[in-house]
Design a protein around this motif. Structure first.
Motif, PDB file in Angstrom:
ATOM      1  N   LEU A 165     -33.298  36.375 -11.271  1.00 46.40           N
ATOM      2  CA  LEU A 165     -31.895  36.719 -11.077  1.00 46.40           C
ATOM      3  C   LEU A 165     -30.986  35.534 -11.370  1.00 46.40           C
ATOM      4  O   LEU A 165     -29.912  35.697 -11.961  1.00 46.40           O
ATOM      5  CB  LEU A 165     -31.670  37.234  -9.657  1.00 46.40           C
ATOM      6  N   TYR A 166     -31.393  34.343 -10.949  1.00 43.55           N
ATOM      7  CA  TYR A 166     -30.600  33.143 -11.249  1.00 43.55           C
ATOM      8  C   TYR A 166     -30.517  32.923 -12.763  1.00 43.55           C
ATOM      9  O   TYR A 166     -29.444  32.617 -13.293  1.00 43.55           O
ATOM     10  CB  TYR A 166     -31.212  31.908 -10.593  1.00 43.55           C
ATOM     11  N   VAL A 167     -31.629  33.064 -13.451  1.00 45.94           N
ATOM     12  CA  VAL A 167     -31.642  32.841 -14.901  1.00 45.94           C
ATOM     13  C   VAL A 167     -30.791  33.890 -15.605  1.00 45.94           C
ATOM     14  O   VAL A 167     -29.997  33.555 -16.498  1.00 45.94           O
ATOM     15  CB  VAL A 167     -33.093  32.843 -15.441  1.00 45.94           C
ATOM     16  N   ALA A 168     -30.927  35.151 -15.204  1.00 46.40           N
ATOM     17  CA  ALA A 168     -30.140  36.209 -15.831  1.00 46.40           C
ATOM     18  C   ALA A 168     -28.645  36.004 -15.587  1.00 46.40           C
ATOM     19  O   ALA A 168     -27.832  36.174 -16.498  1.00 46.40           O
ATOM     20  CB  ALA A 168     -30.583  37.570 -15.306  1.00 46.40           C
ATOM     21  N   ALA A 169     -28.280  35.639 -14.376  1.00 42.86           N
ATOM     22  CA  ALA A 169     -26.869  35.397 -14.068  1.00 42.86           C
ATOM     23  C   ALA A 169     -26.345  34.202 -14.863  1.00 42.86           C
ATOM     24  O   ALA A 169     -25.227  34.235 -15.384  1.00 42.86           O
ATOM     25  CB  ALA A 169     -26.686  35.161 -12.579  1.00 42.86           C
ATOM     26  N   PHE A 170     -27.138  33.153 -14.957  1.00 43.30           N
ATOM     27  CA  PHE A 170     -26.722  31.964 -15.695  1.00 43.30           C
ATOM     28  C   PHE A 170     -26.547  32.261 -17.176  1.00 43.30           C
ATOM     29  O   PHE A 170     -25.554  31.852 -17.793  1.00 43.30           O
ATOM     30  CB  PHE A 170     -27.732  30.835 -15.492  1.00 43.30           C
ATOM     31  N   VAL A 171     -27.483  32.986 -17.760  1.00 42.64           N
ATOM     32  CA  VAL A 171     -27.383  33.320 -19.185  1.00 42.64           C
ATOM     33  C   VAL A 171     -26.169  34.204 -19.441  1.00 42.64           C
ATOM     34  O   VAL A 171     -25.401  33.967 -20.382  1.00 42.64           O
ATOM     35  CB  VAL A 171     -28.686  33.994 -19.678  1.00 42.64           C
ATOM     36  N   GLY A 172     -25.967  35.208 -18.607  1.00 46.24           N
ATOM     37  CA  GLY A 172     -24.814  36.095 -18.777  1.00 46.24           C
ATOM     38  C   GLY A 172     -23.496  35.363 -18.629  1.00 46.24           C
ATOM     39  O   GLY A 172     -22.570  35.556 -19.423  1.00 46.24           O
ATOM     40  N   ALA A 173     -23.397  34.521 -17.610  1.00 51.58           N
ATOM     41  CA  ALA A 173     -22.155  33.772 -17.393  1.00 51.58           C
ATOM     42  C   ALA A 173     -21.928  32.763 -18.520  1.00 51.58           C
ATOM     43  O   ALA A 173     -20.785  32.568 -18.955  1.00 51.58           O
ATOM     44  CB  ALA A 173     -22.205  33.065 -16.047  1.00 51.58           C
ATOM     45  N   SER A 174     -22.991  32.126 -18.982  1.00 51.20           N
ATOM     46  CA  SER A 174     -22.838  31.151 -20.067  1.00 51.20           C
ATOM     47  C   SER A 174     -22.385  31.818 -21.360  1.00 51.20           C
ATOM     48  O   SER A 174     -21.499  31.306 -22.054  1.00 51.20           O
ATOM     49  CB  SER A 174     -24.156  30.416 -20.308  1.00 51.20           C
ATOM     50  N   LEU A 175     -22.998  32.957 -21.689  1.00 49.14           N
ATOM     51  CA  LEU A 175     -22.574  33.658 -22.900  1.00 49.14           C
ATOM     52  C   LEU A 175     -21.131  34.121 -22.796  1.00 49.14           C
ATOM     53  O   LEU A 175     -20.362  34.007 -23.761  1.00 49.14           O
ATOM     54  CB  LEU A 175     -23.496  34.842 -23.166  1.00 49.14           C
ATOM     55  N   GLY A 193     -11.077  28.482 -30.116  1.00 51.01           N
ATOM     56  CA  GLY A 193     -11.660  28.211 -31.418  1.00 51.01           C
ATOM     57  C   GLY A 193     -12.544  26.982 -31.443  1.00 51.01           C
ATOM     58  O   GLY A 193     -13.094  26.633 -32.480  1.00 51.01           O
ATOM     59  N   THR A 194     -12.682  26.303 -30.304  1.00 45.91           N
ATOM     60  CA  THR A 194     -13.540  25.124 -30.238  1.00 45.91           C
ATOM     61  C   THR A 194     -14.462  25.243 -29.023  1.00 45.91           C
ATOM     62  O   THR A 194     -14.180  25.974 -28.078  1.00 45.91           O
ATOM     63  CB  THR A 194     -12.724  23.829 -30.098  1.00 45.91           C
ATOM     64  N   PHE A 195     -15.542  24.506 -29.061  1.00 54.15           N
ATOM     65  CA  PHE A 195     -16.494  24.508 -27.956  1.00 54.15           C
ATOM     66  C   PHE A 195     -16.780  23.073 -27.553  1.00 54.15           C
ATOM     67  O   PHE A 195     -17.108  22.242 -28.398  1.00 54.15           O
ATOM     68  CB  PHE A 195     -17.793  25.218 -28.351  1.00 54.15           C
ATOM     69  N   ASP A 196     -16.661  22.789 -26.266  1.00 57.14           N
ATOM     70  CA  ASP A 196     -16.921  21.459 -25.743  1.00 57.14           C
ATOM     71  C   ASP A 196     -18.133  21.534 -24.822  1.00 57.14           C
ATOM     72  O   ASP A 196     -18.122  22.255 -23.821  1.00 57.14           O
ATOM     73  CB  ASP A 196     -15.699  20.962 -24.967  1.00 57.14           C
ATOM     74  N   LEU A 197     -19.178  20.810 -25.165  1.00 56.94           N
ATOM     75  CA  LEU A 197     -20.425  20.857 -24.410  1.00 56.94           C
ATOM     76  C   LEU A 197     -20.247  20.335 -22.990  1.00 56.94           C
ATOM     77  O   LEU A 197     -20.849  20.869 -22.049  1.00 56.94           O
ATOM     78  CB  LEU A 197     -21.508  20.049 -25.128  1.00 56.94           C
ATOM     79  N   PHE A 198     -19.413  19.323 -22.784  1.00 59.08           N
ATOM     80  CA  PHE A 198     -19.194  18.781 -21.444  1.00 59.08           C
ATOM     81  C   PHE A 198     -18.534  19.814 -20.528  1.00 59.08           C
ATOM     82  O   PHE A 198     -18.914  19.965 -19.376  1.00 59.08           O
ATOM     83  CB  PHE A 198     -18.345  17.506 -21.507  1.00 59.08           C
ATOM     84  N   ARG A 199     -17.541  20.537 -21.042  1.00 61.50           N
ATOM     85  CA  ARG A 199     -16.878  21.563 -20.229  1.00 61.50           C
ATOM     86  C   ARG A 199     -17.839  22.688 -19.874  1.00 61.50           C
ATOM     87  O   ARG A 199     -17.792  23.243 -18.784  1.00 61.50           O
ATOM     88  CB  ARG A 199     -15.666  22.129 -20.959  1.00 61.50           C
ATOM     89  N   TRP A 200     -18.718  23.058 -20.811  1.00 62.23           N
ATOM     90  CA  TRP A 200     -19.725  24.073 -20.516  1.00 62.23           C
ATOM     91  C   TRP A 200     -20.676  23.575 -19.437  1.00 62.23           C
ATOM     92  O   TRP A 200     -21.054  24.330 -18.546  1.00 62.23           O
ATOM     93  CB  TRP A 200     -20.503  24.451 -21.768  1.00 62.23           C
ATOM     94  N   ALA A 236     -21.390  25.267 -15.878  1.00 59.15           N
ATOM     95  CA  ALA A 236     -22.736  25.645 -15.445  1.00 59.15           C
ATOM     96  C   ALA A 236     -23.049  25.077 -14.068  1.00 59.15           C
ATOM     97  O   ALA A 236     -23.606  25.779 -13.212  1.00 59.15           O
ATOM     98  CB  ALA A 236     -23.757  25.156 -16.468  1.00 59.15           C
ATOM     99  N   VAL A 237     -22.686  23.834 -13.826  1.00 61.24           N
ATOM    100  CA  VAL A 237     -22.950  23.217 -12.521  1.00 61.24           C
ATOM    101  C   VAL A 237     -22.146  23.912 -11.430  1.00 61.24           C
ATOM    102  O   VAL A 237     -22.683  24.226 -10.357  1.00 61.24           O
ATOM    103  CB  VAL A 237     -22.643  21.701 -12.570  1.00 61.24           C
ATOM    104  N   VAL A 238     -20.881  24.170 -11.689  1.00 58.21           N
ATOM    105  CA  VAL A 238     -20.040  24.847 -10.686  1.00 58.21           C
ATOM    106  C   VAL A 238     -20.548  26.268 -10.450  1.00 58.21           C
ATOM    107  O   VAL A 238     -20.647  26.720  -9.305  1.00 58.21           O
ATOM    108  CB  VAL A 238     -18.562  24.839 -11.128  1.00 58.21           C
ATOM    109  N   PHE A 239     -20.888  26.985 -11.503  1.00 56.40           N
ATOM    110  CA  PHE A 239     -21.383  28.356 -11.363  1.00 56.40           C
ATOM    111  C   PHE A 239     -22.662  28.398 -10.533  1.00 56.40           C
ATOM    112  O   PHE A 239     -22.775  29.198  -9.597  1.00 56.40           O
ATOM    113  CB  PHE A 239     -21.633  28.979 -12.741  1.00 56.40           C
ATOM    114  N   LEU A 240     -23.627  27.554 -10.860  1.00 58.45           N
ATOM    115  CA  LEU A 240     -24.883  27.553 -10.105  1.00 58.45           C
ATOM    116  C   LEU A 240     -24.665  27.069  -8.677  1.00 58.45           C
ATOM    117  O   LEU A 240     -25.307  27.568  -7.747  1.00 58.45           O
ATOM    118  CB  LEU A 240     -25.931  26.695 -10.822  1.00 58.45           C
TER     119      LEU A 240
END
Length: 58
Positions: free
Chosen positions: A7-17, A28-35, A39-43
């Protein structure tokens, strides 16, 4: 524990996507640090709410 991990993995993948597609659509841009921060805040919130609910029901 196996079900909880799934469930944690599924929630993380869904939220990340969702986060990635929304960021790309609106900025139009993606920043790896913000992601990573997202991810840390979400988990953290996910685990925190699970602990809180377990404390309340236990």
């Amino acid at each position: 524990m196996d079900r909880r991990r799934n469930l944690y993995v599924a929630a993380f993948v869904g939220a990340s996507l969702s986060y990635i597609f929304n960021v790309l659509a609106f900025t139009g841009t993606f920043d790896l640090f913000r992601w990573f921060v997202f991810a840390v805040v979400f988990l953290g919130f996910t685990y925190g709410f699970e602990a809180f609910i377990g404390w309340q029901t236990g």
